[in-house]
Design a protein around this motif. Structure first.
Motif, PDB file in Angstrom:
ATOM      1  N   ARG A 177      70.579  15.340   1.162  1.00  0.00           N
ATOM      2  CA  ARG A 177      70.670  15.586  -0.276  1.00  0.00           C
ATOM      3  C   ARG A 177      70.253  17.011  -0.616  1.00  0.00           C
ATOM      4  O   ARG A 177      70.861  17.647  -1.493  1.00  0.00           O
ATOM      5  N   GLU A 178      69.225  17.514   0.059  1.00  0.00           N
ATOM      6  CA  GLU A 178      68.781  18.882  -0.207  1.00  0.00           C
ATOM      7  C   GLU A 178      69.842  19.901   0.198  1.00  0.00           C
ATOM      8  O   GLU A 178      70.091  20.869  -0.518  1.00  0.00           O
ATOM      9  N   ILE A 179      70.461  19.677   1.346  1.00  0.00           N
ATOM     10  CA  ILE A 179      71.535  20.585   1.777  1.00  0.00           C
ATOM     11  C   ILE A 179      72.665  20.556   0.766  1.00  0.00           C
ATOM     12  O   ILE A 179      73.185  21.594   0.349  1.00  0.00           O
ATOM     13  N   ALA A 180      73.060  19.356   0.354  1.00  0.00           N
ATOM     14  CA  ALA A 180      74.137  19.224  -0.626  1.00  0.00           C
ATOM     15  C   ALA A 180      73.755  19.886  -1.942  1.00  0.00           C
ATOM     16  O   ALA A 180      74.549  20.632  -2.531  1.00  0.00           O
ATOM     17  N   ARG A 181      72.545  19.646  -2.408  1.00  0.00           N
ATOM     18  CA  ARG A 181      72.120  20.196  -3.697  1.00  0.00           C
ATOM     19  C   ARG A 181      72.132  21.717  -3.689  1.00  0.00           C
ATOM     20  O   ARG A 181      72.592  22.358  -4.638  1.00  0.00           O
ATOM     21  N   LEU A 182      71.635  22.308  -2.620  1.00  0.00           N
ATOM     22  CA  LEU A 182      71.528  23.760  -2.560  1.00  0.00           C
ATOM     23  C   LEU A 182      72.887  24.447  -2.434  1.00  0.00           C
ATOM     24  O   LEU A 182      73.019  25.630  -2.759  1.00  0.00           O
ATOM     25  N   THR A 183      73.875  23.735  -1.960  1.00  0.00           N
ATOM     26  CA  THR A 183      75.231  24.300  -1.900  1.00  0.00           C
ATOM     27  C   THR A 183      76.045  23.952  -3.142  1.00  0.00           C
ATOM     28  O   THR A 183      77.170  24.449  -3.287  1.00  0.00           O
ATOM     29  N   GLY A 184      75.494  23.098  -3.977  1.00  0.00           N
ATOM     30  CA  GLY A 184      76.274  22.617  -5.121  1.00  0.00           C
ATOM     31  C   GLY A 184      77.221  21.504  -4.755  1.00  0.00           C
ATOM     32  O   GLY A 184      78.127  21.171  -5.511  1.00  0.00           O
ATOM     33  N   GLY A 185      77.005  20.905  -3.576  1.00  0.00           N
ATOM     34  CA  GLY A 185      77.872  19.847  -3.083  1.00  0.00           C
ATOM     35  C   GLY A 185      77.378  18.461  -3.434  1.00  0.00           C
ATOM     36  O   GLY A 185      76.787  18.246  -4.498  1.00  0.00           O
ATOM     37  N   ALA A 186      77.595  17.500  -2.538  1.00  0.00           N
ATOM     38  CA  ALA A 186      77.239  16.113  -2.830  1.00  0.00           C
ATOM     39  C   ALA A 186      76.861  15.382  -1.554  1.00  0.00           C
ATOM     40  O   ALA A 186      77.300  15.727  -0.461  1.00  0.00           O
ATOM     41  N   HIS A 187      76.051  14.345  -1.723  1.00  0.00           N
ATOM     42  CA  HIS A 187      75.646  13.459  -0.631  1.00  0.00           C
ATOM     43  C   HIS A 187      76.147  12.059  -0.930  1.00  0.00           C
ATOM     44  O   HIS A 187      76.159  11.617  -2.088  1.00  0.00           O
ATOM     45  N   GLU A 200      87.782   7.171   1.816  1.00  0.00           N
ATOM     46  CA  GLU A 200      87.856   7.589   0.414  1.00  0.00           C
ATOM     47  C   GLU A 200      87.012   8.833   0.163  1.00  0.00           C
ATOM     48  O   GLU A 200      87.416   9.728  -0.600  1.00  0.00           O
ATOM     49  N   LEU A 201      85.847   8.917   0.793  1.00  0.00           N
ATOM     50  CA  LEU A 201      84.999  10.094   0.641  1.00  0.00           C
ATOM     51  C   LEU A 201      85.677  11.334   1.232  1.00  0.00           C
ATOM     52  O   LEU A 201      85.646  12.418   0.639  1.00  0.00           O
ATOM     53  N   LEU A 202      86.292  11.183   2.401  1.00  0.00           N
ATOM     54  CA  LEU A 202      86.994  12.309   3.021  1.00  0.00           C
ATOM     55  C   LEU A 202      88.154  12.771   2.144  1.00  0.00           C
ATOM     56  O   LEU A 202      88.382  13.978   1.988  1.00  0.00           O
ATOM     57  N   ALA A 203      88.880  11.821   1.591  1.00  0.00           N
ATOM     58  CA  ALA A 203      90.012  12.173   0.737  1.00  0.00           C
ATOM     59  C   ALA A 203      89.545  12.933  -0.494  1.00  0.00           C
ATOM     60  O   ALA A 203      90.164  13.925  -0.912  1.00  0.00           O
ATOM     61  N   LEU A 214      88.815  20.554 -10.944  1.00  0.00           N
ATOM     62  CA  LEU A 214      89.849  19.957 -11.782  1.00  0.00           C
ATOM     63  C   LEU A 214      90.563  18.807 -11.088  1.00  0.00           C
ATOM     64  O   LEU A 214      90.901  17.798 -11.722  1.00  0.00           O
ATOM     65  N   GLU A 215      90.781  18.958  -9.779  1.00  0.00           N
ATOM     66  CA  GLU A 215      91.446  17.879  -9.043  1.00  0.00           C
ATOM     67  C   GLU A 215      90.540  16.665  -8.923  1.00  0.00           C
ATOM     68  O   GLU A 215      91.005  15.524  -9.039  1.00  0.00           O
ATOM     69  N   LEU A 216      89.256  16.890  -8.712  1.00  0.00           N
ATOM     70  CA  LEU A 216      88.326  15.759  -8.683  1.00  0.00           C
ATOM     71  C   LEU A 216      88.291  15.059 -10.040  1.00  0.00           C
ATOM     72  O   LEU A 216      88.245  13.826 -10.114  1.00  0.00           O
ATOM     73  N   GLU A 217      88.295  15.848 -11.114  1.00  0.00           N
ATOM     74  CA  GLU A 217      88.287  15.255 -12.450  1.00  0.00           C
ATOM     75  C   GLU A 217      89.547  14.422 -12.678  1.00  0.00           C
ATOM     76  O   GLU A 217      89.486  13.337 -13.275  1.00  0.00           O
ATOM     77  N   ARG A 218      90.678  14.916 -12.202  1.00  0.00           N
ATOM     78  CA  ARG A 218      91.925  14.157 -12.357  1.00  0.00           C
ATOM     79  C   ARG A 218      91.842  12.836 -11.620  1.00  0.00           C
ATOM     80  O   ARG A 218      92.207  11.779 -12.160  1.00  0.00           O
ATOM     81  N   ARG A 219      91.348  12.898 -10.395  1.00  0.00           N
ATOM     82  CA  ARG A 219      91.267  11.678  -9.596  1.00  0.00           C
ATOM     83  C   ARG A 219      90.231  10.709 -10.166  1.00  0.00           C
ATOM     84  O   ARG A 219      90.431   9.489 -10.155  1.00  0.00           O
ATOM     85  N   ALA A 220      89.121  11.247 -10.630  1.00  0.00           N
ATOM     86  CA  ALA A 220      88.114  10.386 -11.257  1.00  0.00           C
ATOM     87  C   ALA A 220      88.689   9.711 -12.494  1.00  0.00           C
ATOM     88  O   ALA A 220      88.424   8.529 -12.756  1.00  0.00           O
ATOM     89  N   GLY A 221      89.491  10.460 -13.247  1.00  0.00           N
ATOM     90  CA  GLY A 221      90.124   9.892 -14.429  1.00  0.00           C
ATOM     91  C   GLY A 221      91.095   8.776 -14.106  1.00  0.00           C
ATOM     92  O   GLY A 221      91.359   7.909 -14.954  1.00  0.00           O
ATOM     93  N   GLU A 222      91.630   8.805 -12.894  1.00  0.00           N
ATOM     94  CA  GLU A 222      92.538   7.742 -12.457  1.00  0.00           C
ATOM     95  C   GLU A 222      91.789   6.569 -11.832  1.00  0.00           C
ATOM     96  O   GLU A 222      92.407   5.635 -11.335  1.00  0.00           O
ATOM     97  N   GLY A 223      90.465   6.653 -11.836  1.00  0.00           N
ATOM     98  CA  GLY A 223      89.660   5.528 -11.381  1.00  0.00           C
ATOM     99  C   GLY A 223      89.185   5.581  -9.945  1.00  0.00           C
ATOM    100  O   GLY A 223      88.673   4.583  -9.435  1.00  0.00           O
ATOM    101  N   GLU A 224      89.315   6.731  -9.272  1.00  0.00           N
ATOM    102  CA  GLU A 224      88.861   6.826  -7.884  1.00  0.00           C
ATOM    103  C   GLU A 224      87.337   6.931  -7.844  1.00  0.00           C
ATOM    104  O   GLU A 224      86.741   7.909  -8.309  1.00  0.00           O
ATOM    105  N   ALA A 226      85.227   7.371  -5.289  1.00  0.00           N
ATOM    106  CA  ALA A 226      84.670   8.445  -4.478  1.00  0.00           C
ATOM    107  C   ALA A 226      84.721   9.771  -5.226  1.00  0.00           C
ATOM    108  O   ALA A 226      83.785  10.575  -5.169  1.00  0.00           O
ATOM    109  N   ALA A 227      85.813  10.008  -5.949  1.00  0.00           N
ATOM    110  CA  ALA A 227      85.923  11.228  -6.740  1.00  0.00           C
ATOM    111  C   ALA A 227      84.863  11.258  -7.832  1.00  0.00           C
ATOM    112  O   ALA A 227      84.247  12.300  -8.087  1.00  0.00           O
TER     113      ALA A 227
END
Length: 235
Positions: A177-187, A200-203, A214-224, A226-227
C-alpha cells in the motif's frame, strides 16, 4: 535468459545471466511506438509462486484484449527469483508473445527483490514513457524505507504502481500500500483460487496504462468493479 526463461531485451535469442546491473545495462536500440501504451508487468518468481505464475500466464492476455480498441499495449515482463536474478524482456505487443516468454520461466527459491523491480521501472521510465507498473507477489523481505524512497521517485515521474497482493498478510499489505500510495497507484488483494479477480485487476491496470484516468472512469461508469477499486485510490 537460458532455455527456461525470458530473453533479456538486448539478447535477441542469446542467453544472458546476472543480477539487475546486467539487465539495466541492456541495449536500448528498439524503436518504440509512443502512440501505444507501455506497461511493465513484474512478478515474484520465487519457489512458492509457481501456481500463481501459471495462473498469471493463463490470464495475461486479458491486458491486450482490453486495450485493443484503445490503440494497443506493449508489455515488458520483469521477474526475480533465486538470490540475485532479476531479468527483463523486451516490450512485446501481444498475449501470445508474453505467454511464450512466461512459459520458459520456472520459479526458483530465493528472497524478494522488489527494490530491483522499482529501480528498473525508474530507469525504464527515464528512457521512454511508461504508462504503469504492475507487480504481483505475496511477500516483502526488504527494507521498506528503501522501497518507499524509490517509489517516491517513480511517483515524481508519473509512473503509478499497481501492487496486486496474493493473500492477506498484514505486513505485506502495509508495504504494498505504501509503494502504491507514493506512486499515486493502487493496491488490491486477490485469492489464487479466484483467477477472475486477478484478470479483472490486470485488465483495469492495462486500461489505465493506455487511456489514463479517463478510461478508468469510463469503465467504472460501466460497472467494472476492478476499475472502480483502482480509481478510488489513484492520485
Amino acid at each position: 535468459m537460458g532455455d527456461h526463461s525470458a530473453k533479456p531485451p538486448a539478447a535477441q535469442g542469446s542467453a544472458r545471466s546476472g543480477p539487475i546491473d546486467a539487465f539495466l545495462d541492456k541495449a536500448r536500440s528498439v524503436t518504440v511506438d509512443q502512440s501505444r501504451g507501455r506497461l511493465i508487468f513484474a512478478l515474484d518468481a520465487t519457489m512458492s509462486r509457481q501456481p500463481t505464475w501459471d495462473m498469471a500466464q493463463s490470464i495475461q492476455g486479458e491486458m491486450f484484449r482490453t486495450t485493443a480498441a484503445q490503440g494497443g499495449l506493449d508489455v515488458q515482463l520483469v521477474y526475480f527469483r533465486g538470490f540475485a536474478e532479476c531479468r527483463a524482456s523486451r516490450f512485446v505487443s501481444g498475449g501470445e508473445g508474453l505467454g511464450a516468454l512466461m512459459s520458459r520461466i520456472i520459479c526458483q527459491g530465493g528472497r524478494t527483490q522488489i527494490g530491483k523491480v522499482l529501480r528498473h521501472a525508474l530507469d525504464e521510465s527515464r528512457s521512454g514513457r511508461v504508462g504503469a507498473l504492475v507487480f504481483i507477489g505475496d511477500a516483502m523481505e526488504e527494507r521498506i524505507d528503501d522501497l518507499t524512497a524509490t517509489a517516491g521517485q517513480l511517483g515524481l515521474l508519473g509512473v503509478k504502481a499497481f501492487m496486486f497482493q496474493e493473500g492477506q498478510d498484514a505486513d505485506v499489505r502495509h508495504a504494498y500500500r505504501e509503494i502504491a500510495r507514493l506512486t499515486g497507484g493502487a493496491h488490491a488483494a486477490f485469492d489464487a483460487a479466484a483467477p477472475r479477480r486477478l484478470a479483472e485487476l490486470l485488465a483495469a491496470a492495462a486500461a489505465y496504462a493506455v487511456g489514463g484516468r479517463l478510461e478508468l472512469e469510463r469503465r467504472a461508469g460501466e460497472g467494472e468493479g476492478a476499475a472502480r477499486l483502482l480509481l478510488s485510490q489513484i492520485g
